[in-house]
Scaffold this motif. Structure first.
Motif, PDB file in Angstrom:
ATOM      1  N   UNK A 111       0.810  -1.223   0.000  1.00  0.00           N
ATOM      2  CA  UNK A 111       0.000   0.000   0.000  1.00  0.00           C
ATOM      3  C   UNK A 111       0.842   1.271   0.000  1.00  0.00           C
ATOM      4  N   UNK A 112       2.152   1.162  -0.028  1.00  0.00           N
ATOM      5  CA  UNK A 112       2.994   2.357  -0.011  1.00  0.00           C
ATOM      6  C   UNK A 112       2.597   3.294  -1.140  1.00  0.00           C
ATOM      7  N   UNK A 113       2.571   4.584  -0.834  1.00  0.00           N
ATOM      8  CA  UNK A 113       2.212   5.583  -1.835  1.00  0.00           C
ATOM      9  C   UNK A 113       1.582   6.793  -1.185  1.00  0.00           C
ATOM     10  N   UNK A 114       0.970   7.636  -2.013  1.00  0.00           N
ATOM     11  CA  UNK A 114       0.366   8.872  -1.520  1.00  0.00           C
ATOM     12  C   UNK A 114      -1.144   8.718  -1.391  1.00  0.00           C
ATOM     13  N   UNK A 115      -1.654   9.238  -0.270  1.00  0.00           N
ATOM     14  CA  UNK A 115      -3.082   9.176   0.048  1.00  0.00           C
ATOM     15  C   UNK A 115      -3.512  10.502   0.645  1.00  0.00           C
ATOM     16  N   UNK A 116      -4.793  10.584   0.946  1.00  0.00           N
ATOM     17  CA  UNK A 116      -5.369  11.748   1.614  1.00  0.00           C
ATOM     18  C   UNK A 116      -5.903  11.319   2.967  1.00  0.00           C
ATOM     19  N   UNK A 117      -5.642  12.136   3.995  1.00  0.00           N
ATOM     20  CA  UNK A 117      -6.161  11.849   5.334  1.00  0.00           C
ATOM     21  C   UNK A 117      -7.654  12.184   5.331  1.00  0.00           C
ATOM     22  N   UNK A 118      -8.485  11.191   5.660  1.00  0.00           N
ATOM     23  CA  UNK A 118      -9.932  11.415   5.701  1.00  0.00           C
ATOM     24  C   UNK A 118     -10.507  11.274   7.101  1.00  0.00           C
ATOM     25  N   UNK A 119      -9.692  10.775   8.034  1.00  0.00           N
ATOM     26  CA  UNK A 119     -10.155  10.709   9.423  1.00  0.00           C
ATOM     27  C   UNK A 119      -8.949  10.672  10.356  1.00  0.00           C
ATOM     28  N   UNK A 120      -9.167  11.193  11.549  1.00  0.00           N
ATOM     29  CA  UNK A 120      -8.150  11.161  12.598  1.00  0.00           C
ATOM     30  C   UNK A 120      -8.858  10.691  13.861  1.00  0.00           C
ATOM     31  N   UNK A 121      -8.328   9.640  14.466  1.00  0.00           N
ATOM     32  CA  UNK A 121      -8.903   9.098  15.692  1.00  0.00           C
ATOM     33  C   UNK A 121      -7.876   9.255  16.805  1.00  0.00           C
ATOM     34  N   UNK A 122      -8.264   9.952  17.864  1.00  0.00           N
ATOM     35  CA  UNK A 122      -7.361  10.161  18.991  1.00  0.00           C
ATOM     36  C   UNK A 122      -8.036   9.654  20.252  1.00  0.00           C
ATOM     37  N   UNK A 123      -7.222   9.119  21.144  1.00  0.00           N
ATOM     38  CA  UNK A 123      -7.776   8.616  22.390  1.00  0.00           C
ATOM     39  C   UNK A 123      -6.683   8.540  23.445  1.00  0.00           C
ATOM     40  N   UNK A 124      -7.136   8.405  24.672  1.00  0.00           N
ATOM     41  CA  UNK A 124      -6.229   8.176  25.793  1.00  0.00           C
ATOM     42  C   UNK A 124      -6.541   6.803  26.338  1.00  0.00           C
ATOM     43  N   UNK A 125      -5.527   5.994  26.477  1.00  0.00           N
ATOM     44  CA  UNK A 125      -5.690   4.625  26.947  1.00  0.00           C
ATOM     45  C   UNK A 125      -5.540   4.605  28.466  1.00  0.00           C
ATOM     46  N   UNK A 126      -6.664   4.458  29.164  1.00  0.00           N
ATOM     47  CA  UNK A 126      -6.638   4.440  30.628  1.00  0.00           C
ATOM     48  C   UNK A 126      -5.975   3.181  31.181  1.00  0.00           C
ATOM     49  N   UNK A 127      -5.988   2.106  30.404  1.00  0.00           N
ATOM     50  CA  UNK A 127      -5.389   0.854  30.879  1.00  0.00           C
ATOM     51  C   UNK A 127      -3.868   0.911  30.912  1.00  0.00           C
ATOM     52  N   UNK A 128      -3.276   1.777  30.084  1.00  0.00           N
ATOM     53  CA  UNK A 128      -1.812   1.849  30.047  1.00  0.00           C
ATOM     54  C   UNK A 128      -1.297   3.102  30.750  1.00  0.00           C
TER      55      UNK A 128
END
Length: 171
Positions: A111-128
């Motif tokens: 899959x190497x190549x150029x793409x467009x970012x269509x989503x960003x998912x951010x979170x904080x992991x309370x377990x770690x």
């Protein structure tokens, strides 16, 4: 009867009529660049560019500094793209944003190549112990719009942000 100088005028914000004119001019200006591909402007820089354009438009309209010989003559799209990309450089260097072109070089080598970012998912992991993480969804661009996401949950280390942006309608 002799006209006299009434002194300096009080400053006035951009009027509704000027705002309508500059909106149309802005869309024409940026629309030309969009038709030739991506608009190379970071979302953070977009409002700054538009604000500076509005100021320049109002100044030109109020003080008549545009020569009539240029009425109706468009600014070359390449020049628009160049200056918008220069403005975006000041906002670059951080994490990729939705609508930005990136180079993918992660573990999915096919899959190497150029793409467009269509989503960003951010979170904080309370377990770690509260460590945070960020993952990206990538899609291709085909005539008329984005394809469905091609790669999901991509780590930041697998991406190189490129100085090219498109307006995105989120999936």
């Amino acid at each position: 009867m002799e006209l006299t100088d009434a002194g300096p005028c009080a400053a006035e914000p951009v009027t509704e009529y000027e705002s309508e004119q500059l909106d149309a001019a802005w869309l024409t200006l940026v629309g030309e660049a969009q038709q030739q591909g991506a608009v190379p402007i970071a979302p953070e820089a977009d409002s700054l560019a538009r604000g500076l354009f509005a100021l320049g438009w109002a100044m030109c309209a109020r003080f008549g500094t545009a020569p009539p010989a240029l009425a109706g003559v468009p600014v070359p799209a390449t020049e628009v793209s160049y200056w918008l990309s220069k403005l975006s450089e000041g906002f670059g260097g951080g994490a990729p944003v939705v609508g930005q072109r990136v180079s993918y070089h992660g573990s999915l080598t096919e899959c190497h190549g150029e793409y467009w970012v269509v989503s960003v998912e951010q979170s904080t992991d309370d377990l770690s112990g509260g460590s945070s993480w960020c993952r990206y969804g990538l899609a291709s661009w085909e005539e008329g719009g984005y394809t469905l996401p091609k790669i999901s949950r991509v780590r930041r280390a697998s991406l190189t942000p490129l100085p090219e942006f498109r307006r995105v309608h989120r999936f």
